[in-house]
Design a protein around this motif. Structure first.
Motif, PDB file in Angstrom:
ATOM      1  N   LYS A 175      32.267  38.367  40.519  1.00 29.17           N
ATOM      2  CA  LYS A 175      33.931  37.887  40.328  1.00 29.17           C
ATOM      3  C   LYS A 175      34.291  37.894  38.849  1.00 29.17           C
ATOM      4  O   LYS A 175      35.383  38.297  38.289  1.00 29.17           O
ATOM      5  N   GLY A 176      33.292  37.770  37.661  1.00 29.65           N
ATOM      6  CA  GLY A 176      33.590  37.943  36.301  1.00 29.65           C
ATOM      7  C   GLY A 176      33.976  39.450  35.991  1.00 29.65           C
ATOM      8  O   GLY A 176      35.047  39.544  35.251  1.00 29.65           O
ATOM      9  N   LEU A 177      33.051  40.281  36.107  1.00 31.47           N
ATOM     10  CA  LEU A 177      33.413  41.781  36.188  1.00 31.47           C
ATOM     11  C   LEU A 177      34.499  42.140  36.831  1.00 31.47           C
ATOM     12  O   LEU A 177      35.246  42.923  36.304  1.00 31.47           O
ATOM     13  N   LEU A 178      34.788  41.767  38.040  1.00 28.18           N
ATOM     14  CA  LEU A 178      35.779  42.005  38.637  1.00 28.18           C
ATOM     15  C   LEU A 178      37.311  41.626  38.079  1.00 28.18           C
ATOM     16  O   LEU A 178      38.389  42.329  38.021  1.00 28.18           O
ATOM     17  N   ALA A 179      37.231  40.437  37.792  1.00 26.16           N
ATOM     18  CA  ALA A 179      38.645  39.727  36.983  1.00 26.16           C
ATOM     19  C   ALA A 179      38.631  40.509  35.947  1.00 26.16           C
ATOM     20  O   ALA A 179      40.006  40.895  35.349  1.00 26.16           O
ATOM     21  N   MET A 180      37.635  40.846  34.773  1.00 25.85           N
ATOM     22  CA  MET A 180      37.869  41.395  33.673  1.00 25.85           C
ATOM     23  C   MET A 180      38.392  42.916  33.945  1.00 25.85           C
ATOM     24  O   MET A 180      39.186  43.337  33.040  1.00 25.85           O
ATOM     25  N   GLY A 181      37.806  43.515  35.036  1.00 29.02           N
ATOM     26  CA  GLY A 181      38.483  45.022  35.279  1.00 29.02           C
ATOM     27  C   GLY A 181      39.505  44.849  35.845  1.00 29.02           C
ATOM     28  O   GLY A 181      40.493  45.614  35.361  1.00 29.02           O
ATOM     29  N   ASN A 182      40.185  43.750  36.503  1.00 28.56           N
ATOM     30  CA  ASN A 182      41.680  43.700  36.742  1.00 28.56           C
ATOM     31  C   ASN A 182      42.542  43.638  35.541  1.00 28.56           C
ATOM     32  O   ASN A 182      43.558  44.130  35.432  1.00 28.56           O
ATOM     33  N   ILE A 183      41.965  42.630  34.825  1.00 32.32           N
ATOM     34  CA  ILE A 183      42.902  42.322  33.641  1.00 32.32           C
ATOM     35  C   ILE A 183      43.022  43.723  32.621  1.00 32.32           C
ATOM     36  O   ILE A 183      44.254  43.927  32.230  1.00 32.32           O
ATOM     37  N   LEU A 184      42.000  44.069  32.296  1.00 31.18           N
ATOM     38  CA  LEU A 184      42.092  45.420  31.599  1.00 31.18           C
ATOM     39  C   LEU A 184      43.036  46.592  32.238  1.00 31.18           C
ATOM     40  O   LEU A 184      43.666  47.163  31.647  1.00 31.18           O
ATOM     41  N   PHE A 185      42.764  46.710  33.488  1.00 27.45           N
ATOM     42  CA  PHE A 185      43.481  47.961  34.413  1.00 27.45           C
ATOM     43  C   PHE A 185      45.087  47.586  34.155  1.00 27.45           C
ATOM     44  O   PHE A 185      45.807  48.560  33.746  1.00 27.45           O
ATOM     45  N   ILE A 186      45.468  46.280  34.474  1.00 31.05           N
ATOM     46  CA  ILE A 186      46.915  45.840  34.401  1.00 31.05           C
ATOM     47  C   ILE A 186      47.493  46.057  33.076  1.00 31.05           C
ATOM     48  O   ILE A 186      48.478  46.643  32.642  1.00 31.05           O
ATOM     49  N   SER A 187      46.590  45.782  31.978  1.00 31.14           N
ATOM     50  CA  SER A 187      47.190  45.745  30.656  1.00 31.14           C
ATOM     51  C   SER A 187      47.144  47.193  29.914  1.00 31.14           C
ATOM     52  O   SER A 187      48.120  47.549  29.544  1.00 31.14           O
TER      53      SER A 187
END
Length: 103
Positions: A34-46
């Protein structure tokens, strides 16, 4: 009018989007971490926001025909952060497909 010039903001945005996809891929490979997935989502949206601009991003996500995809993606992101990464990624994938199928 859409400009196709590559300024520094767009370069950084494309880099963040790429890292977001990479971290999401790593999160899936490492059994839905979940940490990598959340970081990936934040980076993708930004990254998307920096690439096309805040106004265009808001217009894209707030179109009436994109509400279903936006809500699915947002709820999926919430589930990933809360600790249900498999269900969250299923919702995010559905939202992503609904959002980008019209392009």
């Amino acid at each position: 009018m859409v400009s196709f010039e590559m300024n520094d903001r767009k370069k950084i945005g494309l880099g963040l989007t790429g890292f977001g996809i990479f971290f999401s891929f790593l999160g899936i490979i490492f059994f839905f971490d979940k940490g990598l997935l959340a970081m990936g989502n934040i980076l993708f949206i930004s990254g998307v926001t920096l690439t096309i601009g805040l106004k265009s991003t808001m217009q894209f996500f707030m179109k009436p025909q994109n509400f279903k995809g936006t809500i699915s993606f947002g709820v999926g992101f919430f589930f990933v952060v809360v600790g249900w990464p498999i269900f969250g990624m299923i919702l995010e994938t559905y939202g992503f497909v609904v959002l980008f199928r019209s392009i």
